[in-house]
Design a protein around this motif. Structure first.
Motif, short mmCIF file in Angstrom:
data_model
loop_
_atom_site.label_atom_id
_atom_site.label_comp_id
_atom_site.label_asym_id
_atom_site.label_seq_id
_atom_site.Cartn_x
_atom_site.Cartn_y
_atom_site.Cartn_z
N THR A 28 -2.29 -8.17 -9.66
CA THR A 28 -3.64 -8.52 -9.28
C THR A 28 -3.90 -8.10 -7.84
N SER A 29 -5.14 -7.74 -7.56
CA SER A 29 -5.56 -7.42 -6.20
C SER A 29 -6.59 -8.46 -5.76
N THR A 30 -7.15 -8.28 -4.58
CA THR A 30 -8.15 -9.21 -4.11
C THR A 30 -9.40 -8.46 -3.66
N VAL A 31 -10.50 -9.18 -3.59
CA VAL A 31 -11.75 -8.58 -3.12
C VAL A 31 -11.71 -8.36 -1.61
N TYR A 32 -10.73 -8.99 -0.95
CA TYR A 32 -10.62 -8.92 0.51
C TYR A 32 -9.77 -7.72 0.93
N ASP A 33 -9.93 -7.30 2.17
CA ASP A 33 -9.16 -6.16 2.67
C ASP A 33 -7.69 -6.51 2.85
N VAL A 34 -7.39 -7.78 3.13
CA VAL A 34 -6.02 -8.23 3.31
C VAL A 34 -5.73 -9.36 2.33
N ASP A 35 -4.63 -9.26 1.62
CA ASP A 35 -4.19 -10.32 0.71
C ASP A 35 -3.28 -11.26 1.50
N GLY A 36 -3.89 -12.22 2.17
CA GLY A 36 -3.12 -13.10 3.05
C GLY A 36 -2.08 -13.92 2.33
N VAL A 37 -2.39 -14.34 1.11
CA VAL A 37 -1.43 -15.14 0.34
C VAL A 37 -0.20 -14.32 0.01
N ALA A 38 -0.40 -13.08 -0.42
CA ALA A 38 0.74 -12.22 -0.75
C ALA A 38 1.56 -11.91 0.50
N GLU A 39 0.90 -11.78 1.64
CA GLU A 39 1.64 -11.54 2.88
C GLU A 39 2.51 -12.76 3.22
N ARG A 40 2.02 -13.93 2.93
CA ARG A 40 2.77 -15.15 3.24
C ARG A 40 3.89 -15.39 2.24
N LEU A 41 3.61 -15.23 0.97
CA LEU A 41 4.57 -15.60 -0.07
C LEU A 41 5.42 -14.43 -0.57
N GLY A 42 4.94 -13.23 -0.37
CA GLY A 42 5.64 -12.06 -0.90
C GLY A 42 4.88 -11.46 -2.07
N ARG A 43 4.71 -10.17 -2.04
CA ARG A 43 3.93 -9.49 -3.08
C ARG A 43 4.59 -9.60 -4.45
N ASP A 44 5.92 -9.59 -4.49
CA ASP A 44 6.60 -9.65 -5.78
C ASP A 44 6.38 -11.00 -6.46
N LEU A 45 6.41 -12.09 -5.70
CA LEU A 45 6.20 -13.41 -6.30
C LEU A 45 4.79 -13.54 -6.84
N VAL A 46 3.82 -13.13 -6.04
CA VAL A 46 2.42 -13.29 -6.43
C VAL A 46 2.03 -12.28 -7.52
N GLY A 47 2.69 -11.14 -7.54
CA GLY A 47 2.26 -10.07 -8.44
C GLY A 47 1.07 -9.34 -7.86
N SER A 48 1.14 -9.09 -6.54
CA SER A 48 0.03 -8.50 -5.82
C SER A 48 0.15 -6.98 -5.76
N THR A 49 -1.01 -6.34 -5.79
CA THR A 49 -1.06 -4.89 -5.62
C THR A 49 -2.29 -4.55 -4.81
N ASP A 50 -2.31 -3.37 -4.23
CA ASP A 50 -3.51 -2.90 -3.55
C ASP A 50 -4.58 -2.57 -4.59
N ARG A 51 -5.83 -2.73 -4.20
CA ARG A 51 -6.90 -2.33 -5.11
C ARG A 51 -6.78 -0.85 -5.41
N PRO A 52 -6.78 -0.47 -6.68
CA PRO A 52 -6.58 0.94 -7.03
C PRO A 52 -7.82 1.80 -6.84
N GLY A 53 -8.93 1.20 -6.44
CA GLY A 53 -10.16 1.95 -6.24
C GLY A 53 -11.28 1.02 -5.88
N SER A 54 -12.47 1.54 -5.88
CA SER A 54 -13.64 0.70 -5.62
C SER A 54 -13.90 -0.21 -6.81
N LEU A 55 -14.73 -1.21 -6.62
CA LEU A 55 -15.08 -2.09 -7.73
C LEU A 55 -15.70 -1.30 -8.87
N ALA A 56 -16.55 -0.34 -8.53
CA ALA A 56 -17.18 0.48 -9.56
C ALA A 56 -16.16 1.30 -10.32
N GLU A 57 -15.17 1.85 -9.61
CA GLU A 57 -14.14 2.64 -10.28
C GLU A 57 -13.28 1.78 -11.18
#
Length: 233
Positions: A28-57
């Motif tokens: 999952t990604s976030t609507v925000y530029d920075v995923d603060g939760v993933a930075e705090r807890l770790g991307r692997d635990l949260v299952g975080s990824t960068d947004r793969p494109g714009s919302l329209a894409e």
């Protein structure tokens, strides 16, 4: 396809992202530029990824892209966008958010709580009541309500019909496990705090409880969730 994971802060959004990652293997990604939760807890635990494109894409593709937001439903949300609308008793969510905001200075807890109850904004997160009402009104079959208490009680049972509605192409991993609250506390016991319903009963002072109920938007949202106003509010 874009699927929103929408909630007011401290309503279980992070746990839902973890469950989606564990049970369905999605990131999952976030609507925000920075995923603060993933930075705090770790991307692997949260299952975080960068947004793969714009919302329209993301919206235009066949693959479901899950995007977290704490914002009210706004112009970024297309009318036919699927959404998981995660809702928690506003009193519990506000108490938890104020505890998080004051975790480095507990003496500021009540001030934080008061300011969060009094939030007024038509943009961004807004107040608890206005946030919930923006996602739940008008009701729509592709904006599915998930209650916090159902998610923490039985994540598999709670999510199965919801995924069938918002992203039916996803298959659940047969041997997937969901971490317990104790396991999550091992990662960060201040972020993963009590993890239960009814926390407001011993954390919300009477004056601030009455302040919560004094707001028409909170009363309307609580009524929509089937939570009647108490006699002493």
């Amino acid at each position: 396809m874009l699927v929103w994971i929408a909630s007011f802060p401290r309503s279980g959004n992070t746990f839902l992202r973890i469950v989606l990652h564990r049970l369905y293997g999605v990131t999952t990604s976030t609507v925000y530029d920075v995923d603060g939760v993933a930075e705090r807890l770790g991307r692997d635990l949260v299952g975080s990824t960068d947004r793969p494109g714009s919302l329209a894409e993301m919206r235009a593709g066949d693959e479901p892209h899950f995007v977290k937001t704490h914002r009210q439903r706004d112009a970024d949300v297309a009318e036919d966008d699927p959404a998981i609308c995660l809702v928690r008793d506003g009193r519990d969510a506000l108490v938890s958010w104020a505890r998080q905001a004051s975790e480095d200075d507990p003496a500021t807890y009540e001030d934080e709580l008061r300011s969060k109850i009094l939030r007024v904004s038509t943009a961004g997160t807004g107040s608890w009541g206005s946030n919930v009402l923006s996602w739940l009104r008008p009701a729509a079959p592709h904006r599915v309500v998930l209650r916090y208490e159902d998610l923490i009680r039985d994540p598999r049972a709670a999510l199965t019909p919801i995924i069938a509605t918002v992203a039916p192409s996803l298959a659940r991993r047969p041997d997937a496990t969901v971490p317990s609250l104790d396991e999550l506390r091992g990662h960060d016991d201040r972020f993963f705090r009590r993890g239960r319903t009814g926390s407001h009963r011993d954390e919300l002072p009477g004056e601030l409880h009455r302040l919560f109920w004094s707001r028409p938007d909170n009363r309307a949202a609580m009524a929509l969730l089937g939570c009647p106003e108490p006699d002493d509010a």
